[in-house]
Design an enzyme around this catalytic site. Structure first.
Site, PDB file in Angstrom:
ATOM      1  N   GLU A 210      -4.048  -7.342   6.416  1.00  0.00           N
ATOM      2  CA  GLU A 210      -3.567  -8.747   6.656  1.00  0.00           C
ATOM      3  C   GLU A 210      -4.385  -9.530   7.461  1.00  0.00           C
ATOM      4  O   GLU A 210      -3.715 -10.373   8.357  1.00  0.00           O
ATOM      5  CB  GLU A 210      -2.032  -9.173   6.752  1.00  0.00           C
ATOM      6  CG  GLU A 210      -1.265  -8.443   5.797  1.00  0.00           C
ATOM      7  CD  GLU A 210       0.067  -8.737   5.539  1.00  0.00           C
ATOM      8  OE1 GLU A 210       0.840  -9.062   6.744  1.00  0.00           O
ATOM      9  OE2 GLU A 210       0.876  -8.836   4.419  1.00  0.00           O
TER      10      GLU A 210
ATOM     11  N   GLU B 133       0.710  -3.691  -1.249  1.00  0.00           N
ATOM     12  CA  GLU B 133       2.072  -4.109  -0.634  1.00  0.00           C
ATOM     13  C   GLU B 133       2.770  -4.801  -1.581  1.00  0.00           C
ATOM     14  O   GLU B 133       2.189  -5.927  -2.092  1.00  0.00           O
ATOM     15  CB  GLU B 133       2.014  -4.535   0.797  1.00  0.00           C
ATOM     16  CG  GLU B 133       1.814  -3.721   1.813  1.00  0.00           C
ATOM     17  CD  GLU B 133       1.812  -4.294   3.319  1.00  0.00           C
ATOM     18  OE1 GLU B 133       2.836  -5.179   3.317  1.00  0.00           O
ATOM     19  OE2 GLU B 133       1.159  -4.139   4.168  1.00  0.00           O
TER      20      GLU B 133
HETATM   21  C1  BG6 Z   1       3.410  -6.986   5.591  1.00  0.00           C
HETATM   22  C2  BG6 Z   1       2.880  -5.983   6.771  1.00  0.00           C
HETATM   23  O1  BG6 Z   1       3.023  -8.346   5.875  1.00  0.00           O
HETATM   24  O2  BG6 Z   1       4.702  -6.889   5.247  1.00  0.00           O
HETATM   25  C3  BG6 Z   1       3.746  -5.113   6.730  1.00  0.00           C
HETATM   26  O3  BG6 Z   1       1.486  -5.624   6.297  1.00  0.00           O
HETATM   27  C4  BG6 Z   1       5.127  -5.531   6.701  1.00  0.00           C
HETATM   28  O4  BG6 Z   1       3.552  -4.353   8.212  1.00  0.00           O
HETATM   29  C5  BG6 Z   1       5.663  -5.770   5.609  1.00  0.00           C
HETATM   30  O5  BG6 Z   1       6.283  -4.419   7.204  1.00  0.00           O
HETATM   31  C6  BG6 Z   1       6.890  -6.483   5.101  1.00  0.00           C
HETATM   32  O6  BG6 Z   1       7.324  -7.277   6.092  1.00  0.00           O
HETATM   33  P1  BG6 Z   1       8.764  -7.049   7.085  1.00  0.00           P
HETATM   34  O7  BG6 Z   1       8.591  -8.059   7.937  1.00  0.00           O
HETATM   35  O8  BG6 Z   1       9.730  -7.181   6.051  1.00  0.00           O
HETATM   36  O9  BG6 Z   1       8.558  -5.726   7.461  1.00  0.00           O
END
Ligand code: BG6
Length: 482
Positions: A175, A381
């Site tokens: 990111e 993701e």
């Molecule tokens: C992304 C990141 O922004 O979202 C991860 O690359 C992160 O590291 C994921 O864990 C989910 O976000 P969160 O804040 O729910 O863990």
């Protein structure tokens, strides 16, 4: 509607959120190790000196460090043929500026890759996922300084050479576009801003003098990434090295041309600025205008433009969780989001953490990106952060199944639209620490881990209903979604 035969199915993690073992095997202190726990109402804090009695979620996390064999076996049972993980920079270079790597750290990943190979699981490695050696923060204020580029390239050189026969897919920075956000400046950039150590999500970044530092740091990461791509290809011409963007899908709140234009501008600045540099090898015109209008002056060295041109990535990857809206109307209700929020969309429901659920937005996003670059893409993701309840030993996470199913349907539609999508790795395939809040309660996994927000629990693993569901999805290459 079918996905390609060799489609990559798996899950995604990050070292700082699941490895633990924060002082084992010669590992140094990382930026993630000095971040306290929080909740979605209490921000995480940065404590340059570790405080006694304070809970730091990364220190033990879910202890993949000692459980990797069991965890990888479970991933294999689900049928993964790819696994996204990151290497912890501080296992390899504990302070960041050493000239020789830490053998014990390298050995740990030899073992992890060997275990993955046993099950024919392809590793997809993020080189830097929301952490860097804290030593480089103390010495250089992280990526604010150009010196860090050489440290990063030395780290890449080491891991590329060591793992050149076992890892093919690499991502240079997780990111990368979050670095310019105030919240991301420490997590992604290791920059300690003058206004203190509290991480505030969705902070208002306008008219902020630290913008200069943050965009300069981003430039350093662009150069580091481009150098890494070039170097990687020299070490092994079969390497596929990608960028990774937090894609923040945003719609105009109304058809008022002001809203439509603002949404496009936001898409450009938040999403496309970084990938234009990493995919096309040069800053886009809108970035130059933005810098001028915001008194940002990017200091470049003579051959920087050439370096960027020579270091274009092979594929594009991104995270997608939600969408929001953009409007010129300041009265419109706001909503939270992944790092950045926006105007609330009245047509969408949201997760317990206020992230608006929008499967159709994934199809829109895939098309939007592919129309621009026409290179292979991966969703690295995606997922629903939710509270899970263990009842009679089982976890009935139908809400997660329904979220993922709806997103996979739209992904398949996008492939039918012509998008060259090569893989899908939903986030947090095993429960892990939340990046934004530091919680365990915000779970994404197919595998439940017994641990709570305060660190209590025996870390045992159990399969949720979604585990069995995802296994069928993979087995049928996305044909069976029920
Ligand atoms: C992304 C990141 O922004 O979202 C991860 O690359 C992160 O590291 C994921 O864990 C989910 O976000 P969160 O804040 O729910 O863990």
């Amino acid at each position: 509607m079918s996905l390609p035969k060799n489609f990559l199915w798996g899950g995604a993690t990050a070292a700082n959120q699941f490895e633990g073992g924060y002082r084992e095997g010669g590992k140094g202190l990382s930026t993630a190790d000095v971040m306290t726990g929080g909740t979605h109402t209490t921000p995480r804090r940065i404590t340059p000196k570790l405080e006694e009695g304070t809970y730091y979620p990364s220190h033990e996390a879910i202890d993949f460090y000692h459980n990797y064999k069991e965890d990888i076996r479970l991933f294999a049972e689900m049928g993964f043929n790819v696994f996204r993980m990151s290497i912890n920079w501080t296992r390899i270079f504990p302070n960041g500026d050493e000239l020789e790597p830490n053998e014990e750290g390298l050995k740990f990943y030899d073992d992890v890759f060997a275990e993955l190979k046993k099950y024919n699981i392809e590793p997809l490695v993020t080189i830097s996922h929301y952490e860097m050696p804290f030593g480089l923060v103390e010495k250089y204020n992280g990526w604010a300084s150009r010196e860090v580029i050489d440290c990063y390239v030395r780290y890449c050189d080491t891991i590329f050479n060591r793992y050149k026969d076992v890892v093919k897919y690499w991502l240079t920075f997780n990111e990368i576009n979050c670095l310019t956000n105030k919240f991301g400046s420490f997590m992604a950039g290791g920059i300690l801003l003058e206004d203190g150590g509290e991480l505030v999500l969705n902070a208002n970044d306008d008219n902020d003098s630290s913008k200069q530092i943050r965009f300069q740091a981003l430039h350093h990461q662009f150069i580091a990434s481009a150098k890494a791509v070039k170097l990687g290809h020299e070490i092994n011409s079969d390497f596929k090295i990608g960028c990774m963007i937090a894609y923040m899908c945003t719609y105009p709140y109304t058809c008022n041309p002001e809203d439509v234009f603002l949404a496009q501008q936001r898409d450009n600045l938040n999403n496309f600025l970084c990938s234009d540099v990493q995919v096309r090898g040069a800053y886009p015109g809108f970035a130059k205008r933005y810098f001028k209008e915001n008194n940002i002056e990017i200091k470049m060295e003579e051959n920087d433009e050439e370096i960027l041109k020579e270091g274009c990535v092979d594929f594009y990857t991104f995270s997608y969780y939600m969408s929001n809206c953009t409007t010129a109307d300041k009265e419109v209700e706001k909503t939270a989001g992944n790092i950045m929020g926006g105007a609330k969309n009245p047509y969408l429901k949201a997760s317990d953490w206020g992230w608006q659920i929008d499967p159709k937005g994934l199809r829109w996003t895939l098309n939007n990106i592919y129309n621009r670059y026409q290179i292979p893409m991966m969703v690295v993701e995606n997922g629903l952060g939710a509270v899970d309840k263990v009842e009679d030993g089982s976890i009935k996470d139908d809400y997660r199944i329904s979220y993922l199913r709806d997103h996979i349907i739209e992904m398949k539609e996008a492939v039918e639209d012509g998008v060259e999508l090569i893989g899908y790795t939903p986030w947090g395939c095993i429960d892990l620490v939340s990046a934004s809040t530091g919680e365990m309660k915000k779970r994404y996994g197919f595998i439940y881990v017994d641990k709570d927000n305060d660190g209590n629990g025996d870390l045992s693993r159990s399969k949720k209903d979604s585990f069995y569901w995802y296994k069928k999805v993979i087995e049928s290459n996305g044909e069976i979604l029920e």
